[in-house]
Design an enzyme around this catalytic site. Structure first.
Site, PDB file in Angstrom:
ATOM      1  CE  LYS A   1     106.954 -27.475  44.710  1.00 32.37           C
ATOM      2  NZ  LYS A   1     106.507 -28.858  45.022  1.00 32.37           N
TER       3      LYS A   1
ATOM      4  CB  SER B   1     105.310 -32.493  44.041  1.00 32.96           C
ATOM      5  OG  SER B   1     103.905 -32.411  43.980  1.00 32.96           O
TER       6      SER B   1
ATOM      7  CB  SER C   1     103.227 -29.201  42.820  1.00 24.65           C
ATOM      8  OG  SER C   1     104.174 -29.564  43.826  1.00 24.65           O
TER       9      SER C   1
END
Lengths: 529, 519
Positions: free
Chosen positions: A89, A188, A164
């Site tokens: 990420k 997330s 997210s």
């Protein structure tokens, strides 16, 4: 000597689990370079539409792969996942590789250091394929708040992949990576896993170092694995977990035995609690149906299932949306254009002051959701409001932690749906932040209390989209949720047949992407014509 | 738009007049840079004077993702300081974030402590010189300590341009080497009751604190390098001898970064005079920070400072609470040095100084340096003579410390030794000291270079003695007649003839030998 594979064979490779890839690498049936190439090929084809990766590091990944292959050929003893590619990420710093946190503010920022989690991937000799898309500074549940465009859900390109960490989950779901790193502040990792039909774990707070992971809310943030199976998630968890002296909040204890737990099939004697506050009203009916079936499976596996009440969970969402913005407003203060990041000179000002440059840069560099939360947090921490907002929220947090403690006196593991709905359409909740926030209703309590949570696929809803269930365990007992998750996964796999993966029932993403590209380009033609 | 460095002098009232009508209330905030090898929250070095931005890392630069880790050595120093200041030590306390934007603060928050300081509720007894010149014993004044807490320093901004301040600068440079250096902030409770001695109390407090910190070995305490910085808060309230303590405090000003003991005293004194003038004019004192100007001895307005300044403090979530165990704290208590006042009494006894002599030594800020000088081999009398003599005069005249002139304890011990051996007489030793002050080298080097050495050859001296007696037969007769003190005039002549390079005591011996009455 470059080893080549046919495209079809490459496709096959990307569908292997990480555990299977590791086994074949160890057995010499496969090279890491082949694996990396297979993924890079697929990324090249699908990512332009999916937008799961913000940046692909083909060169870096291939270099690591070749080193691993050479080392293996030389008879070197290697870590279990050596040569298995991974995506990261874009919130974790990668030395020499742009790290943006999904923000314009850091669009060109190259970190001079590796996050601890990245260093551990390198030590495990896992090729890093690239950096995945995310909501700006991890604020969001849809990846729509990325400054670099939304990620599309591989199940339905018009839908969000969660957030997210939608980039990491979409990459794993679309076979653009077998494993990915995520971060979970309020869900997330888990909510994107649920809406993409993948597995995602948020370890106990402090279980994985936060050093080098761009902070959203320090007391809530936790790093964890994204994968397609519980075992794969456990494998990655064991690579990245463990004490780090660079993170004061890191737990100074060995990683819980999550991999061993992922071998569990029999749940006899295990007590599972359904959180009554996290079911029923507000949950999409077929999400609730898949959840009920999952609970039935756990009973059949020998678990004793009871309902438990966590009365303060109803205050979790408001408490969360005070604590998170408060901490975020302070964590994001450093983006002031003085030392790094975007610098904008205010228009029409001849010799701007430092303050004017800071204001102009923050105005241009941050998106609306980030600004909204900075303003909320600044307000909540202000003199005269602190006690009423931040102070009260911290009290709620304590009460939620006590609810968990009381619940875990009665049961070993708690269970709930991971998200109240399946993936919504891109743009559906863009104008309604509260509706977006409510999507995290079931995942937020774990962050407030610091307990671990795992989302595993529970099947498909009537809309053809995947549903996830969430397992919650007491702090530092992460292995319990892996045990239950693995047993559930095995029973559902037996029921579903095939490879046992819910992803088998997803539409062919290549076909979706081709169709999407055709529609998009014909739409372009119409516009230009 | 630009302000000059000195600003415009404000109207002031005569000090004696001001303190006759107003009661000063002070609050002193002292920031001490700890001399730990590494910074407060990262492993960067803390060496003073390194090239800009060479002692930095992701943590102290506040890069995205970086996290702090508490320096345990700094916590230890904080606890020892707290104990030495007779404070209570928190058994559990947290760091807090103080949020405000400034370019020299990398994270735009300072990691500090807010409502949970590591040390609190202490005191420091400071000695101020006895009133008058008659050698009254020092007066002890108790300064109550509110708290001592841990925090990190900011970077250092240099504003380039005519103003020298951020406003009106052409551009600014920031050195982050200082960012993250461990600081202890020591805050007094309001200091009341000092009256006209308030400026002296302020100076004595900072001086006593400096001595204490030096004795603890926790800081370089070099005010000129900024490792000890004092902010002086001052307000005045009307004098009401019947019930002074019930009169509410006036509006305060905070004079920032006063960087010598003498300046602390002068700045407080100046602000007393200025506040009095403002109040006399029927105006309100503006609550603000003030800049101290060493050259002109005045303060000028800084930024307004309201009690409502909102730093949005909240507990630092990236750090775990600090919880020093009682056992550890007691172990540290055992490492505390002797309290400075007690130590001074012991040293006075060891050195055989009178109360008056010791007072001069204390006033000159020379206790430590004399101790070092004696340790380097000097006699206590000799050490005192040099440090409280020429060096103290010079320090006082220039507003500096006796140790600021490049003369070391080793130099003074060497000089004292040369006098003791009879190599130098007093006036020669003074000349040697001048040479050392001028940077000409060690005392031996200066004496050699300047050809200063007492003549040990009695024949030359005898000739001079004989010549002096011959030249002043009437004086010689007086001496012969038993007026021994008249020999002084002859000694003077001898010394003159010898161009000062003779041992006066030996000359006296020779003169008395020759002029002794016949037996």
């Amino acid at each position: 000597m470059t080893e080549t594979t046919t495209p079809a064979a490459g496709e096959e490779l990307t569908r292997l689990t990480a555990a299977a890839m590791a086994d074949r690498l160890t057995a010499g049936e496969l090279t890491s370079e082949q694996l990396v190439h297979a993924h890079l090929d697929r990324i090249e084809r699908l990512n332009p539409v999916l937008n799961a990766y913000l940046r692909v590091d083909a060169e870096g990944a291939l270099a690591t792969a070749r080193e691993v292959d050479a080392a293996r050929a030389g008879g070197e003893q290697l870590p279990r996942l050596a040569g298995v590619p991974v995506a990261v990420k874009d919130i974790a710093c990668t030395e020499g590789l742009v790290t943006t946190a999904g923000s314009r503010m850091l669009a060109a920022w190259v970190p001079p250091y590796d996050a601890t989690v990245v260093r551990r991937l390198r030590e495990a000799r896992m090729p890093i394929l690239g950096k995945t898309n995310m909501d700006e500074f991890a604020m969001g549940s849809s990846t729509e708040h990325s400054a670099f465009g939304p990620t599309r859900n591989p199940w339905d390109l018009d839908r969000i992949p969660g957030g997210s960490g939608g980039g990491s989950s979409a990459a794993v779901a679309a076979y653009l990576a077998p494993l990915a790193i995520g971060s979970d502040t309020g869900g997330s990792i888990r909510q994107p896993a649920a809406v993409t039909g993948t597995v995602g774990a948020k370890p106990t707070y402090g279980g994985v170092s936060r050093y080098g992971v761009i902070a959203l809310a320090s007391s809530l943030d936790q790093i964890g694995p994204c994968a397609r199976t519980v075992t794969d998630a456990a494998l990655l968890h064991e690579v990245i977990g463990g004490h780090d002296p660079m993170d004061s909040t890191s737990i100074d204890a060995p990683v819980p035995p999550v991999l061993e737990a992922a071998g569990t099939r029999d749940l006899t004697g295990l007590r599972v609690g359904i959180v009554s506050e996290l079911t029923g009203e507000g949950y999409q009916p077929d999400v609730q149906a898949r959840f009920d079936e999952a609970v039935a499976q756990l009973r059949e596996a020998g678990a004793e299932v009871v309902e438990v009440s966590c009365p303060h969970f109803r205050y979790a969402l408001p408490a969360y949306y005070l604590i998170l913005p408060s901490e975020a407003s302070s964590n994001l203060a450093r983006y002031d254009a003085m030392r790094y990041g975007l610098r904008v000179h205010p228009e029409g000002v001849d010799r701007p002051s430092a303050e004017q440059v800071m204001a102009a840069s923050r105005d241009a560099g941050f998106g609306d959701e980030v600004k909204r939360r900075i303003i909320l947090g600044t307000y909540a921490l202000s003199a005269g409001y602190y006690e009423a907002y931040y102070g009260q929220a911290q009290k709620v947090r304590t009460l939620i932690a006590r609810d968990f403690e009381a619940a875990f006196e009665q049961v070993d593991v708690l269970i709930s749906p991971t998200a109240p709905t399946t993936a919504f359409r891109i743009g559906d909740k863009a104008e309604d932040p509260m509706a977006m926030y409510r999507n995290d209703i079931a995942t937020i309590p774990a962050n407030l209390a610091g307990v671990p949570g795992l989302s595993v696929p529970a099947g498909i809803a009537g809309d053809g989209l995947p549903v996830g269930v969430q397992l919650l365990a007491p702090a530092t007992s992460d292995e319990r949720m892996y045990a239950v998750g693995a047993a559930l996964e095995a029973r559902l796999a037996a029921q579903w047949g095939g490879s046992g993966s819910v992803l088998d029932r997803a539409p062919d993403v290549s076909a979706l992407v081709d169709a999407f590209a055709t529609t998009a380009s014909s739409a372009d033609r119409e516009v230009t014509a | 738009m630009t302000t000059t460095s000195t600003g415009t002098p404000a109207r002031v009232v005569d000090f004696d007049d001001a303190v006759a009508r107003f009661d000063p209330v002070m609050g002193l905030e002292v920031h001490v840079e700890l001399s730990t090898a590494t910074k407060m929250f990262c492993g960067c070095a803390t060496t003073f004077g390194a090239d800009p931005n060479t002692q930095v890392c992701p943590v102290c630069l506040g890069l995205p993702g970086a996290l702090p880790v508490v320096n345990e050595g700094a916590v230890e120093s904080a606890v020892r300081i707290g104990l030495a200041l007779n404070c209570r030590i928190a058994d559990w306390c947290r760091f807090a974030r103080k949020n405000y934007f400034y370019p020299d603060m990398p994270k735009n928050f300072q990691t500090s402590q807010y409502d949970e300081p590591i040390a609190f509720d202490g005191y420091l007894d400071v000695e101020i010189p006895g009133a008058g010149d008659s050698g009254e014993p020092p007066e002890v004044f108790r300064v109550e300590i509110e708290r001592a807490h841990m925090e990190e320093d900011t970077g250092k901004s240099t504003h380039v341009g005519t103003s020298g301040r951020i406003h009106g600068a052409d551009y600014s440079l920031v050195d982050y080497n200082r960012a993250g250096i461990p600081l202890i902030e020591i805050v007094t409770k309001p200091i009341t009751g000092a009256g006209e001695r308030a400026p002296e109390v302020a100076r004595a407090y900072v001086g006593a604190l400096r001595d204490l910190l030096r004795a603890l070995g926790v800081s370089d305490v070099r005010m000129e390098q900024g490792s000890l910085r004092c902010d002086a808060n001052l307000s005045l309230r009307p004098r009401d001898d019947a019930a002074q303590q019930s009169v509410p405090f006036g509006t305060r000003t905070e004079t920032k970064n006063v960087n010598s003991l003498r300046s602390v005293e002068r700045a407080v004194r100046y602000e007393i005079c200025r506040h009095a003038a403002v109040l006399d004019a029927g105006q309100a004192v503006v609550q603000e920070t003030r800049h101290w100007h060493e050259d002109t001895g005045i303060t000028t307005a800084g930024r307004p400072k309201s009690d409502a300044d909102d730093y949005r403090y909240f507990p630092e979530p990236d750090l775990v609470p600090v919880s020093p165990s009682a056992e550890w704290v007691e172990g540290l208590r055992a490492t505390l040095p002797e309290p400075p006042a007690q130590r001074r009494r012991r040293l006075q006894q060891d050195w055989g100084y009178s109360d008056l002599e010791m007072r001069d030594v204390v006033n000159a800020g020379a206790v430590e340096v004399i101790e070092d000088t004696v340790a380097a081999g000097a006699t206590p009398a000799g050490a005192r003579k040099w440090w409280t003599g020429e060096l103290a005069r010079r320090a006082n005249a220039e507003g500096r410390e006796v140790t600021d002139f490049g003369v070391t304890p080793a130099h003074v011990a060497e000089l004292d030794g040369m006098v003791g051996e009879g190599r130098l007489n007093d006036s020669m030793a003074r000349q040697v000291l001048e040479g050392v002050l001028a940077g000409e080298g060690t005392p031996t080097e200066v004496a050699d270079a300047r050809g200063l050495r007492m003549v040990r050859d009695d024949s030359a001296l005898e000739e001079a003695v004989d010549a002096a007696i011959a030249a002043s037969p009437d004086v010689a007769d007086k001496v012969r007649g038993g007026k021994v003190q008249a020999a002084g005039a002859l000694i003077g002549q001898v010394m003159k003839q010898m161009k000062g390079q003779a041992d006066a005591a030996r000359a006296r011996e020779l003169i008395l030998e020759r002029l002794s009455p016949p037996e």
